[in-house]
Scaffold this motif. Structure first.
Motif, short mmCIF file in Angstrom:
data_model
loop_
_atom_site.label_atom_id
_atom_site.label_comp_id
_atom_site.label_asym_id
_atom_site.label_seq_id
_atom_site.Cartn_x
_atom_site.Cartn_y
_atom_site.Cartn_z
N ASP A 194 11.16 -12.68 17.52
CA ASP A 194 12.76 -12.02 17.22
C ASP A 194 13.39 -12.96 18.39
O ASP A 194 14.74 -12.56 18.43
N ALA A 195 13.08 -13.07 19.48
CA ALA A 195 13.66 -13.35 20.71
C ALA A 195 14.86 -14.30 20.65
O ALA A 195 15.57 -14.29 21.53
N ILE A 196 14.39 -15.44 19.89
CA ILE A 196 15.65 -16.42 19.89
C ILE A 196 16.85 -16.04 19.31
O ILE A 196 18.07 -16.08 19.89
N GLN A 197 16.83 -15.46 18.27
CA GLN A 197 17.83 -15.08 17.37
C GLN A 197 18.70 -13.81 18.46
O GLN A 197 19.90 -13.77 18.42
N ALA A 198 17.87 -13.00 18.97
CA ALA A 198 18.27 -11.83 19.79
C ALA A 198 19.02 -12.26 21.04
O ALA A 198 19.93 -11.53 21.60
N GLY A 199 18.57 -13.49 21.57
CA GLY A 199 19.33 -13.96 22.64
C GLY A 199 20.94 -14.41 22.29
O GLY A 199 21.78 -14.13 23.09
N ALA A 200 21.12 -14.84 21.06
CA ALA A 200 22.13 -15.48 20.61
C ALA A 200 23.08 -14.04 20.29
O ALA A 200 24.27 -14.19 20.91
N ASP A 201 22.45 -13.03 19.84
CA ASP A 201 23.10 -11.75 19.63
C ASP A 201 23.58 -11.15 20.88
O ASP A 201 24.63 -10.60 20.96
N ILE A 215 11.49 -5.57 20.11
CA ILE A 215 11.40 -6.68 19.35
C ILE A 215 10.31 -7.48 19.51
O ILE A 215 9.44 -7.32 20.33
N THR A 216 10.06 -8.25 18.80
CA THR A 216 8.80 -9.22 18.82
C THR A 216 9.22 -10.51 19.55
O THR A 216 10.45 -10.77 19.50
N LEU A 217 8.35 -11.38 20.00
CA LEU A 217 8.43 -12.70 20.42
C LEU A 217 9.16 -13.61 19.45
O LEU A 217 10.35 -14.22 19.98
N VAL A 233 24.65 -6.63 21.06
CA VAL A 233 23.34 -5.74 21.43
C VAL A 233 23.89 -4.60 22.46
O VAL A 233 24.67 -4.62 23.41
N ARG A 234 23.24 -3.29 22.19
CA ARG A 234 23.52 -2.25 22.94
C ARG A 234 22.37 -2.09 23.84
O ARG A 234 21.24 -2.13 23.28
N GLY A 235 22.39 -1.50 25.16
CA GLY A 235 21.26 -1.35 26.05
C GLY A 235 20.47 -2.37 26.07
O GLY A 235 20.69 -3.47 26.47
N ARG A 236 19.10 -2.07 25.78
CA ARG A 236 18.06 -3.01 26.46
C ARG A 236 17.12 -3.54 25.26
O ARG A 236 16.93 -2.81 24.31
N LEU A 237 16.79 -4.66 25.44
CA LEU A 237 15.64 -5.33 24.28
C LEU A 237 14.51 -5.72 24.99
O LEU A 237 14.29 -6.37 25.88
N VAL A 238 13.47 -4.69 24.73
CA VAL A 238 12.13 -4.99 25.19
C VAL A 238 11.47 -5.89 24.15
O VAL A 238 11.37 -5.73 22.91
N VAL A 239 10.63 -6.88 24.65
CA VAL A 239 9.95 -7.80 23.87
C VAL A 239 8.42 -7.91 24.01
O VAL A 239 7.92 -7.74 25.15
N ASN A 240 7.78 -7.37 22.82
CA ASN A 240 6.52 -7.16 23.01
C ASN A 240 5.68 -8.56 22.49
O ASN A 240 6.01 -9.08 21.50
N VAL A 241 5.31 -9.14 23.70
CA VAL A 241 5.04 -10.88 23.58
C VAL A 241 3.78 -10.87 22.93
O VAL A 241 3.41 -11.99 22.30
N ASN A 242 3.00 -9.97 22.35
CA ASN A 242 2.01 -10.07 21.41
C ASN A 242 1.84 -9.64 20.12
O ASN A 242 0.80 -9.30 19.42
N GLN A 243 3.43 -9.48 19.79
CA GLN A 243 3.69 -9.31 18.34
C GLN A 243 4.49 -10.40 17.81
O GLN A 243 5.30 -10.87 18.67
#
Length: 327
Positions: free
Chosen positions: A304-311, A300-302, A317-327
């Motif tokens: 996306d991270a706020i909503q993804a934290g709530a999810d 996911i992108t940076l 969420v299944r498994g792992r969320l990797v955050v591309n901080v430069n996107q």
């Protein structure tokens, strides 16, 4: 200036935003890192949502995991251009973390990026996978052998559980995954689980001593699930406990420990010494098939991270969320 997720707290409550930060605001440290990827862990979700007082100092950049390249160093172990990984050490709680394009850190907190993985793959593993490796290492060191019987993994669709299944299966163990998500059975078997049970079998209060089944357990859930797992562990078996997704309580008895010689092994990933970290990452580099990370992780992108934290906290969420901080 660089982009970051920033958590602030005022009398009106907590705020979280994607914002621009001046590099001069970075906290003290002897190594500067250009962050490439971070992750979202359960603890990061708690920090972002404010559901638990994880953050001890404000303002705070969350993100307990970092993978990137050293841009500047006055630490003897690191030089410009080194690829590094960080997990824990209070980063994202007391010290600005990885959900940003830049970080300044203590060199003693860092380990080298294993040659088997890219920065993105290392973050697909992250603290969750590194913790799973610590759990497997603890079971092995406690004498749990594949021929002794099944190993239970609770919270199996989460980051810790997913990686634990893959590592245990690779090491020759017969793994049974406990999940509340019946539709994820195929996913768990692709990771290496030989069987799947409903987490409801473990989630309610049970007898202090139950039918022996598990040679070992990796538990990231706590509460009644951990108590029942201990009550079902075979004579001389071991249980590695590393999480509290169901609760921090442990409504158990001493019966499994004094009548069956079961060992309860506490796994701390945050402050684990460097030698233990290196051993855990060595196991990951040796035993975790990078192809499994394609099943486990989603990028996911940076933004996306706020909503993804709530999810994540909502169990979506299944498994792992990797955050591309430069996107």
């Amino acid at each position: 200036m660089f982009s970051a997720i920033l958590i602030n707290k005022t009398d009106a409550g907590q705020t979280v935003e994607l914002t621009q930060i001046d590099e001069a605001q970075l906290p003290e440290g002897d190594v500067a890192v250009d962050v490439e990827f971070s992750t979202l862990n359960y603890k990061d979700g708690l920090a972002i949502t404010g559901k638990s007082p994880v953050v001890r100092k404000f303002p705070m950049v969350p993100g307990i995991d970092i993978a990137g390249t050293v841009s500047e160093s006055s630490h003897a172990d690191w030089k410009k251009g080194d690829k590094v990984v960080l997990n824990g050490w209070g980063v994202g709680e007391m010290h600005w973390g990885g959900l940003a394009q830049k970080a300044r850190l203590k060199g003693d907190w860092l380990v080298p990026l294993p040659s088997a993985f890219s920065s993105k793959q290392a973050m697909a593993i992250g603290t969750a996978g590194y913790t799973a490796s610590l759990c497997v290492e603890a079971l092995v060191n406690a004498g749990v052998k594949p021929e002794q019987g099944e190993v239970l993994v609770t919270g199996s669709t989460g980051g810790v559980g997913s990686v634990a299944i893959a590592l245990l299966a690779k090491a020759g163990y017969k793994v049974v995954a406990a999940t509340g998500k019946a539709a994820e059975g195929d996913y768990l078997k692709q990771l290496g689980a030989s069987g799947v049970i409903d987490r409801a079998e473990l989630a309610a209060a049970g007898k202090p001593l139950q039918k022996e089944r598990w040679a070992g357990v990796v538990d990231s859930v706590g509460s009644h699930t951990l108590a029942n797992a201990c009550a079902q562990t075979r004579y001389g078996g071991a249980v590695a406990a590393c999480g509290l997704a169901q609760g921090m309580d442990f409504p158990a008895s001493v019966a499994p420990f004094i009548l069956r010689g079961v060992s309860l092994l506490g796994i701390d990933s945050v402050m684990a010494p460097k030698a233990r970290r290196l051993t855990a990452w060595e196991r990951l580099g040796r035993d975790l098939n990078p192809a499994a990370l394609e099943l486990i992780a989603k990028e996911i992108t940076l933004a996306d991270a706020i909503q993804a934290g709530a999810d994540l906290i909502a169990g979506k969420v299944r498994g792992r969320l990797v955050v591309n901080v430069n996107q």
